[in-house]
Design an enzyme around this catalytic site. Structure first.
Site, mmCIF file in Angstrom:
data_model
loop_
_atom_site.group_PDB
_atom_site.id
_atom_site.type_symbol
_atom_site.label_atom_id
_atom_site.label_comp_id
_atom_site.label_asym_id
_atom_site.label_seq_id
_atom_site.Cartn_x
_atom_site.Cartn_y
_atom_site.Cartn_z
ATOM 1 N N ARG A 125 -13.254 -17.339 -13.013
ATOM 2 C CA ARG A 125 -14.007 -16.654 -11.934
ATOM 3 C C ARG A 125 -13.518 -17.032 -10.541
ATOM 4 N NH1 ARG A 125 -18.658 -17.510 -15.435
ATOM 5 N NH2 ARG A 125 -19.010 -15.525 -16.492
ATOM 6 N N LYS A 147 -4.727 -8.480 -0.593
ATOM 7 C CA LYS A 147 -4.574 -7.533 -1.710
ATOM 8 C C LYS A 147 -3.811 -8.213 -2.843
ATOM 9 C CE LYS A 147 -4.927 -3.033 0.494
ATOM 10 N NZ LYS A 147 -4.247 -1.788 0.860
ATOM 11 N N GLU A 189 9.152 -2.506 7.124
ATOM 12 C CA GLU A 189 7.728 -2.866 7.309
ATOM 13 C C GLU A 189 7.510 -3.482 8.693
ATOM 14 O OE1 GLU A 189 5.204 -2.083 5.380
ATOM 15 O OE2 GLU A 189 6.128 -1.600 3.470
ATOM 16 N N LYS A 243 -0.988 -7.304 11.670
ATOM 17 C CA LYS A 243 -1.588 -6.980 10.374
ATOM 18 C C LYS A 243 -2.888 -7.754 10.179
ATOM 19 C CE LYS A 243 -1.399 -6.661 5.501
ATOM 20 N NZ LYS A 243 -0.740 -6.533 4.233
ATOM 21 N N GLU A 253 -10.725 -2.305 3.149
ATOM 22 C CA GLU A 253 -10.246 -0.935 3.358
ATOM 23 C C GLU A 253 -11.364 0.074 3.117
ATOM 24 O OE1 GLU A 253 -6.050 -0.396 2.296
ATOM 25 O OE2 GLU A 253 -6.512 1.679 1.802
ATOM 26 N N ARG A 257 -9.455 1.720 9.381
ATOM 27 C CA ARG A 257 -8.617 0.774 10.115
ATOM 28 C C ARG A 257 -7.454 0.249 9.251
ATOM 29 N NH1 ARG A 257 -6.785 0.122 14.662
ATOM 30 N NH2 ARG A 257 -6.600 -2.002 15.379
ATOM 31 N N ASN A 262 -0.722 1.873 6.096
ATOM 32 C CA ASN A 262 0.011 2.749 5.165
ATOM 33 C C ASN A 262 0.921 3.728 5.877
ATOM 34 O OD1 ASN A 262 -1.078 1.658 2.828
ATOM 35 N ND2 ASN A 262 -2.935 2.868 3.064
ATOM 36 N N HIS A 265 3.819 5.367 4.140
ATOM 37 C CA HIS A 265 3.736 5.062 2.709
ATOM 38 C C HIS A 265 3.351 6.257 1.852
ATOM 39 C CE1 HIS A 265 4.232 1.018 4.139
ATOM 40 N NE2 HIS A 265 4.225 0.547 2.906
ATOM 41 N N HIS A 269 6.003 6.648 -0.804
ATOM 42 C CA HIS A 269 5.742 6.426 -2.229
ATOM 43 C C HIS A 269 6.114 7.663 -3.037
ATOM 44 C CE1 HIS A 269 2.692 2.941 -1.623
ATOM 45 N NE2 HIS A 269 3.889 2.477 -1.902
ATOM 46 N N HIS A 282 12.167 0.076 -1.359
ATOM 47 C CA HIS A 282 10.850 0.495 -0.864
ATOM 48 C C HIS A 282 10.906 0.796 0.631
ATOM 49 C CE1 HIS A 282 6.531 0.558 -0.255
ATOM 50 N NE2 HIS A 282 6.637 -0.427 0.606
HETATM 51 N N1 GLY Z 1 0.060 -3.337 2.433
HETATM 52 C C1 GLY Z 1 -1.027 -2.691 3.053
HETATM 53 C C2 GLY Z 1 -2.248 -3.543 3.136
HETATM 54 O O1 GLY Z 1 -2.180 -4.741 2.956
HETATM 55 O O2 GLY Z 1 -3.310 -3.038 3.367
#
Ligand code: GLY
Length: 381
Positions: A125, A147, A189, A243, A253, A257, A262, A265, A269, A282
Site C-alpha cells: 500500500r 505520474k 521536451e 513543470k 490533472e 493546467r 501535453n 503530444h 503520439h 518520442h
Molecule cells: N508528462 C506530462 C505530465 O507529467 O503531466
C-alpha cells in the site's frame, strides 16, 4: 542546485547535481527518511550507474548490498514497460526483505522511473521512493510530478497512479553516455517547456544551445565546455521549475493546467503510433506535433504568425522535422484513428494545446476531421 515542490500534499525535493558522487550524501543525509532497506531498479543501460551508486555506499555504510537491499536489472526500452517487469520489481523487493519503510530507487530513463514509482506506490500500500533520472527526458519530464505507470493492451501508460517521489536526484554526469536519439527526445521536451513559459527568455536561452547541439562533436561540444554545461544545467533547472509549478497547481490533472504539458503530444503520439512505434524518437514526434499545434493555433486564430514562425523556426534549427505532411506518414487513416483514440479525451472531445502570444492555452475540439486532415497534410497552415 536544489528545488522543492509540493505535489498534492507530498513534498518533492529535487537536486540537480554535477556528479554521481553527490548521491550518497544526499540519500544518507535525508533525515533518516530513507533509512529502510533499499532496492535499486535499473535497466541494462543503467546497471553500471546503479552499481556505482551501490558501491558508493548509498545502500548504507560498508554493508554488502545483499544484506541491506537488492538490485533489479530489467531489459531496456519501451517494450519492457509491462506488468511482467513491474512484478519482477515487486518480487525482488519482497525477496530482499523490504517492508513498508523500504526504499525503491529507480535509476534510469522514463521507463524505469515510471515503473519503479508505480511498484513503490502499490507495494504494501505504498513504500518509500527516490528517483535518479539518468536521461534528459527523465530529468525534464518523466521523473517530476508524480505520474507512474506501465503499458497494457498496447496502450502507453494505460495503468498508473499518481505517486510523487519525495526525493529526485539528477546527475548531469549520466548524460555523457546518453545516445543521440535520447538527447533528441529530451531536447524536444525542453523546447516544449520553454514554449509554455510566459516570456520568451527561456525559449531564447534554449535556442542558444543549438550550435553545440548540431555540432558533430555533440554531446562533448556541450558537456565539455564549462559555459555551455552550466547553461544546460540552468535550462534543466528552469524546465523542472516550470513543470513543477504547473503540477503544483493541478497535480491530478483534474483541470486544464497540467494538460499544458501535453503540448505537441496529441499530434506527436498519433504520429509515433501510425508510423510504427520505435521508428521515430518520442521527441522527434513531439517536435513535429508542436509545429502542428502552431498550425492549428494559426487556423483557429489563437497563435500569431510571428509566434508560430519563431517556434517552428527554432525546432527546424535543432534539426527536427517540422514539415507537413511528415515524410514518414503514409497512412493518414491510421493517424486519424490513433488521434481520436487518444486516452486523454474529455467528454468525447480531444484536447489540443496551442501556443498563444504568451505561453499556451488548451482548446477542446470534437471530431473536426476535415480541419485536422488539412493540418497534418500541410494545407491549412
Ligand atoms: N508528462 C506530462 C505530465 O507529467 O503531466
Amino acid at each position: 542546485m536544489n528545488l522543492a515542490f509540493t505535489f498534492g500534499g507530498v513534498s518533492s525535493e529535487i537536486y540537480i547535481e554535477e556528479s554521481l558522487h553527490d548521491i550518497r550524501a544526499i540519500i544518507n543525509a535525508d533525515g533518516g527518511a530513507f533509512g529502510g532497506a533499499r532496492l535499486l531498479v535499473c535497466d541494462e543501460n543503467t546497471a553500471g550507474i546503479a552499481n556505482r551508486i551501490a558501491a558508493s555506499g548509498a545502500f548504507g555504510g560498508d554493508q554488502a548490498m545483499s544484506q541491506t537491499g537488492g538490485l533489479c536489472v530489467l531489459p531496456a526500452g519501451e517494450s519492457a514497460k509491462n506488468w511482467t517487469n513491474v512484478e519482477k520489481i515487486l518480487k525482488t523487493a519482497r525477496d530482499a526483505g523490504l517492508g513498508r519503510d523500504g526504499v525503491f530507487i529507480g535509476v534510469g530513463g522514463g521507463v524505469i522511473t515510471d515503473m519503479t514509482a508505480f511498484a513503490a506506490s502499490v507495494y504494501m500500500r505504498g513504500a518509500k521512493l527516490a528517483l535518479i533520472p539518468t536521461t534528459l527526458l527523465g530529468m525534464v519530464d518523466a521523473a517530476v510530478g508524480g505520474k507512474t505507470g506501465f503499458d497494457l493492451f498496447g496502450i502507453k501508460n494505460f495503468i498508473g497512479t499518481f505517486y510523487p517521489s519525495p526525493l529526485i536526484i539528477m546527475p548531469l554526469e549520466s548524460l555523457s553516455t546518453l545516445p543521440i536519439r535520447e538527447w533528441r527526445s529530451g531536447f524536444a521536451e525542453l523546447l516544449k517547456t520553454a514554449v509554455l513559459d510566459d516570456s520568451d527568455d527561456f525559449l531564447d536561452r534554449v535556442g542558444r544551445l543549438k550550435d553545440a547541439f548540431s555540432s558533430p562533436d555533440f554531446p562533448a561540444s556541450m558537456l565539455q565546455d564549462s559555459v555551455l554545461r552550466k547553461e544546460l544545467l540552468a535550462c534543466i533547472a528552469r524546465s523542472v521549475e516550470i513543470k513543477g509549478r504547473i503540477v503544483e497547481e493541478d497535480p491530478g490533472e483534474m483541470g486544464t493546467r497540467r494538460r499544458l504539458l501535453n503540448l505537441g503530444h496529441t499530434f506527436g503520439h498519433a504520429l509515433e503510433s501510425s508510423v510504427g512505434l520505435g521508428i521515430l524518437a518520442h521527441g522527434e514526434a513531439v517536435a513535429w506535433g508542436i509545429a502542428r499545434a502552431c498550425d492549428l493555433g494559426r487556423a483557429l486564430g489563437a497563435t500569431g504568425r510571428d509566434r508560430a514562425e519563431k517556434i517552428t523556426g527554432l525546432l527546424d534549427s535543432f534539426g527536427y522535422e517540422t514539415r507537413a505532411p511528415h515524410p514518414r506518414l503514409k497512412e493518414t487513416g491510421r493517424f486519424m484513428d490513433a488521434l481520436f483514440n487518444d486516452k486523454k479525451k474529455k467528454a468525447g472531445k480531444l484536447a489540443f494545446i496551442v501556443p498563444e502570444q504568451r505561453g499556451c492555452g488548451v482548446i477542446f475540439i470534437e471530431k473536426t476531421i476535415e480541419r485536422i486532415l488539412h493540418i497534418i497534410n500541410g494545407e491549412d497552415a
